[in-house]
Enzyme design. Structure first.
Site, PDB file in Angstrom:
ATOM      1  N   ARG A  67       9.307  -7.957  12.569  1.00 51.90           N
ATOM      2  CA  ARG A  67       7.892  -7.644  12.847  1.00 51.90           C
ATOM      3  C   ARG A  67       7.023  -7.873  11.613  1.00 51.90           C
ATOM      4  NH1 ARG A  67      10.109  -3.905  16.630  1.00 51.90           N
ATOM      5  NH2 ARG A  67      10.165  -2.158  15.178  1.00 51.90           N
TER       6      ARG A  67
ATOM      7  N   HIS B 277      -7.819   9.512  -2.048  1.00 50.18           N
ATOM      8  CA  HIS B 277      -7.219   9.434  -0.713  1.00 50.18           C
ATOM      9  C   HIS B 277      -8.143   9.992   0.381  1.00 50.18           C
ATOM     10  CE1 HIS B 277      -2.973   9.283   1.271  1.00 50.18           C
ATOM     11  NE2 HIS B 277      -3.902   8.977   2.140  1.00 50.18           N
TER      12      HIS B 277
ATOM     13  N   ILE C  91      -3.569  -3.561   6.580  1.00 50.45           N
ATOM     14  CA  ILE C  91      -2.254  -3.200   6.018  1.00 50.45           C
ATOM     15  C   ILE C  91      -1.311  -2.647   7.098  1.00 50.45           C
ATOM     16  CG2 ILE C  91      -2.863  -2.877   3.595  1.00 50.45           C
ATOM     17  CD1 ILE C  91      -3.327   0.147   4.281  1.00 50.45           C
TER      18      ILE C  91
ATOM     19  N   ASN D 196       3.790 -10.167  11.759  1.00 47.39           N
ATOM     20  CA  ASN D 196       2.459  -9.669  11.371  1.00 47.39           C
ATOM     21  C   ASN D 196       1.783 -10.561  10.328  1.00 47.39           C
ATOM     22  OD1 ASN D 196       2.982  -7.603  13.137  1.00 47.39           O
ATOM     23  ND2 ASN D 196       3.363  -6.050  11.568  1.00 47.39           N
TER      24      ASN D 196
ATOM     25  N   ASP E 242       0.843  -1.205   0.000  1.00 39.17           N
ATOM     26  CA  ASP E 242       0.000   0.000   0.000  1.00 39.17           C
ATOM     27  C   ASP E 242       0.872   1.246   0.000  1.00 39.17           C
ATOM     28  OD1 ASP E 242      -2.885   1.142   0.749  1.00 39.17           O
ATOM     29  OD2 ASP E 242      -1.399   2.251   1.932  1.00 39.17           O
TER      30      ASP E 242
ATOM     31  N   LEU F  69      -2.975  -1.176  13.918  1.00 33.09           N
ATOM     32  CA  LEU F  69      -2.390  -1.425  15.239  1.00 33.09           C
ATOM     33  C   LEU F  69      -2.492  -0.175  16.115  1.00 33.09           C
ATOM     34  CD1 LEU F  69       0.897  -3.192  14.005  1.00 33.09           C
ATOM     35  CD2 LEU F  69      -1.243  -4.287  14.719  1.00 33.09           C
TER      36      LEU F  69
ATOM     37  N   LYS G  41      -2.780   5.926  -4.057  1.00 37.98           N
ATOM     38  CA  LYS G  41      -3.900   6.835  -3.777  1.00 37.98           C
ATOM     39  C   LYS G  41      -3.574   8.215  -4.320  1.00 37.98           C
ATOM     40  CE  LYS G  41      -3.859   4.581   0.733  1.00 37.98           C
ATOM     41  NZ  LYS G  41      -2.416   4.442   0.994  1.00 37.98           N
TER      42      LYS G  41
ATOM     43  N   TYR H 176       2.746   9.874   0.118  1.00 34.22           N
ATOM     44  CA  TYR H 176       3.836   9.306   0.921  1.00 34.22           C
ATOM     45  C   TYR H 176       5.210   9.628   0.324  1.00 34.22           C
ATOM     46  CZ  TYR H 176      -0.056   6.401   2.705  1.00 34.22           C
ATOM     47  OH  TYR H 176      -1.245   5.960   3.215  1.00 34.22           O
TER      48      TYR H 176
ATOM     49  N   LYS I 129       1.863  -1.436   8.977  1.00 38.15           N
ATOM     50  CA  LYS I 129       3.167  -0.959   8.510  1.00 38.15           C
ATOM     51  C   LYS I 129       4.250  -1.448   9.462  1.00 38.15           C
ATOM     52  CE  LYS I 129       6.727   1.998   9.199  1.00 38.15           C
ATOM     53  NZ  LYS I 129       7.440   2.300  10.470  1.00 38.15           N
ATOM     54  N   SER I 130       5.312  -1.978   8.911  1.00 35.46           N
ATOM     55  CA  SER I 130       6.530  -2.152   9.694  1.00 35.46           C
ATOM     56  C   SER I 130       7.715  -2.003   8.761  1.00 35.46           C
ATOM     57  CB  SER I 130       6.576  -3.517  10.384  1.00 35.46           C
ATOM     58  OG  SER I 130       7.762  -3.569  11.166  1.00 35.46           O
TER      59      SER I 130
HETATM   60  P1  NDP Z   1      -0.096   0.808  12.005  1.00 39.06           P
HETATM   61  O1  NDP Z   1      -1.290   0.608  12.859  1.00 39.06           O
HETATM   62  O2  NDP Z   1       0.205  -0.115  10.898  1.00 39.06           O
HETATM   63  O3  NDP Z   1       1.142   0.910  13.006  1.00 39.06           O
HETATM   64  C1  NDP Z   1       2.448   1.125  12.581  1.00 39.06           C
HETATM   65  C2  NDP Z   1       3.321   1.166  13.834  1.00 39.06           C
HETATM   66  O4  NDP Z   1       3.293  -0.120  14.473  1.00 39.06           O
HETATM   67  C3  NDP Z   1       4.776   1.445  13.536  1.00 39.06           C
HETATM   68  O5  NDP Z   1       5.244   2.269  14.580  1.00 39.06           O
HETATM   69  C4  NDP Z   1       5.434   0.066  13.576  1.00 39.06           C
HETATM   70  O6  NDP Z   1       6.775   0.181  13.960  1.00 39.06           O
HETATM   71  C5  NDP Z   1       4.607  -0.603  14.651  1.00 39.06           C
HETATM   72  N1  NDP Z   1       4.538  -2.070  14.503  1.00 39.06           N
HETATM   73  C6  NDP Z   1       4.293  -2.779  13.380  1.00 39.06           C
HETATM   74  N2  NDP Z   1       4.250  -4.093  13.637  1.00 39.06           N
HETATM   75  C7  NDP Z   1       4.476  -4.233  14.962  1.00 39.06           C
HETATM   76  C8  NDP Z   1       4.562  -5.351  15.824  1.00 39.06           C
HETATM   77  N3  NDP Z   1       4.404  -6.591  15.371  1.00 39.06           N
HETATM   78  N4  NDP Z   1       4.810  -5.127  17.148  1.00 39.06           N
HETATM   79  C9  NDP Z   1       4.971  -3.870  17.619  1.00 39.06           C
HETATM   80  N5  NDP Z   1       4.895  -2.770  16.843  1.00 39.06           N
HETATM   81  C10 NDP Z   1       4.655  -2.939  15.535  1.00 39.06           C
HETATM   82  O7  NDP Z   1      -0.195   2.329  11.488  1.00 39.06           O
HETATM   83  P2  NDP Z   1      -0.101   3.135  10.129  1.00 39.06           P
HETATM   84  O8  NDP Z   1      -0.694   4.458  10.430  1.00 39.06           O
HETATM   85  O9  NDP Z   1       1.258   3.055   9.578  1.00 39.06           O
HETATM   86  O10 NDP Z   1      -1.131   2.386   9.142  1.00 39.06           O
HETATM   87  C11 NDP Z   1      -0.747   1.355   8.260  1.00 39.06           C
HETATM   88  C12 NDP Z   1      -0.732   1.824   6.824  1.00 39.06           C
HETATM   89  O11 NDP Z   1      -2.007   2.330   6.438  1.00 39.06           O
HETATM   90  C13 NDP Z   1       0.219   3.002   6.534  1.00 39.06           C
HETATM   91  O12 NDP Z   1       1.550   2.604   6.525  1.00 39.06           O
HETATM   92  C14 NDP Z   1      -0.326   3.446   5.206  1.00 39.06           C
HETATM   93  O13 NDP Z   1       0.113   2.579   4.177  1.00 39.06           O
HETATM   94  C15 NDP Z   1      -1.836   3.318   5.430  1.00 39.06           C
HETATM   95  N6  NDP Z   1      -2.479   4.577   5.879  1.00 39.06           N
HETATM   96  C16 NDP Z   1      -3.486   5.114   5.099  1.00 39.06           C
HETATM   97  C17 NDP Z   1      -4.094   6.306   5.444  1.00 39.06           C
HETATM   98  C18 NDP Z   1      -5.175   6.864   4.574  1.00 39.06           C
HETATM   99  O14 NDP Z   1      -5.549   8.037   4.758  1.00 39.06           O
HETATM  100  N7  NDP Z   1      -5.696   6.117   3.634  1.00 39.06           N
HETATM  101  C19 NDP Z   1      -3.714   7.048   6.662  1.00 39.06           C
HETATM  102  C20 NDP Z   1      -2.707   6.371   7.465  1.00 39.06           C
HETATM  103  C21 NDP Z   1      -2.130   5.186   7.071  1.00 39.06           C
HETATM  104  P3  NDP Z   1       8.001  -0.488  13.102  1.00 39.06           P
HETATM  105  O15 NDP Z   1       7.928   0.041  11.723  1.00 39.06           O
HETATM  106  O16 NDP Z   1       9.205  -0.037  13.850  1.00 39.06           O
HETATM  107  O17 NDP Z   1       7.791  -1.985  13.185  1.00 39.06           O
END
Ligand code: NDP
Length: 277
Positions: free
Chosen positions: A239, A109, A231, A243, A46, A191, A76, A51, A233-234
């Protein structure tokens, strides 16, 4: 290697139920992340113009050696591409940066209702789909009222509505509306967003012992049990694998019901009428 199950969209295409979020990774970080993710078995990425990392996503896809046809790529278009015909240049730019000749899913978006351009934007999306540069078309951050306008004034029902959704922000009314119209709901910030705020709940630690799974795995499984596309993100390969490793168990009904204590109520989360790009 674990692969995500697929969900069939209302246009007949399939989407892997779990994909990799890529915000806020920059080009270099995202290339490495996409390579790791595809190696681990992810087949859904995604991204978004906003971005600023589409080039890095494309580089990661090519560096992975995984066949393009096996990968589901979403991008998007934000507000600069809303309005009649503007999405044509928007998609061209994304395809050029990604180095691809089609994307699997193109999303509006944000609805930006104050501009009142999302209906004309959607009509352009319908044309782009007919031309084959995008397989499926959908929206993001759309409320039922925004979707009702699209359904009334345009021909193609969105395949997907990507919204902020987690055990803390459950969006029940939105999910029900989407499902009632054949629109798949996709959870972003599954998350809890940057910092993964949902994962600190003590209940998740308790349940983690019972299932021998981490809080993140339990939360992602919650999305899967609800039939959502998700979706997380990591940027961390370990991780990422964690996931994806959620398809060998299921949460029983009582535990799913107990997770409702994480729900912060209908007012939680962002308001796409008030915010946006
Ligand atoms: P998430 O809920 O996916 O959380 C991401 C956070 O969780 C990061 O800090 C990551 O750290 C941490 N994390 C990931 N896996 C683990 C794990 N197993 N244990 C502990 N911590 C973990 O949040 P996002 O806001 O990033 O949402 C996901 C995706 O959704 C975005 O990346 C984007 O692609 C999309 N998005 C879309 C939007 C829209 O308007 N359409 C708005 C916001 C997001 P680390 O990387 O260090 O693992």
């Amino acid at each position: 290697m674990t692969l995500s199950p697929l969900i069939t969209l209302n246009d007949g295409h399939s989407i892997p139920q779990l994909g990799l979020g890529t915000w806020p990774l920059d080009d270099e970080q995202v290339t490495a992340a996409v390579v790791h993710a595809l190696e681990a078995g992810y087949r859904h990425i995604d991204t978004a113009v906003k971005y600023g990392n589409e080039e890095g996503v494309g580089n990661g896809i090519r560096a992975s050696g995984v066949n393009r046809s096996e990968i589901f790529v979403t991008t998007k278009l934000d507000g600069q591409f809303q309005g009649e015909d503007r999405a044509v240049a928007g998609l061209e730019g994304s395809l050029t940066r990604l180095g691809l000749d089609y994307v699997d899913l193109l999303l509006i978006h944000w609805p930006l209702p104050a501009r009142d351009d999302f209906v004309s934007t959607w009509k352009t999306f319908e044309r782009l789909q007919a031309e084959g540069k995008v397989r499926s078309i959908g929206v993001s951050n759309f409320k039922p009222a925004h979707l009702e306008r699209l359904l009334a004034e345009t021909d193609v029902v969105p395949a997907v509505n990507q919204i902020q959704l987690s055990p803390a922000i459950t969006r029940e009314a939105e999910r029900e509306f989407n499902a009632g119209h054949g629109i798949v709901t996709e959870s972003y910030s599954p998350l809890g967003g940057a910092g993964a705020s949902v994962l600190t709940a003590p209940l998740l630690r308790q349940l983690g012992e019972k299932y021998d799974k981490t809080p993140a795995q339990l939360v992602l499984r919650w999305h899967i049990e609800k039939g959502l596309v998700v979706i997380p993100k990591s940027g961390n390969p370990e991780r990422m694998r964690e996931n994806l490793d959620i398809f060998d168990f299921s949460l029983d009904r009582q535990d799913l019901a107990e997770l409702a204590i994480l729900d912060e109520g209908p007012g939680a989360g962002n308001d796409s009428d008030a915010t946006g790009h």
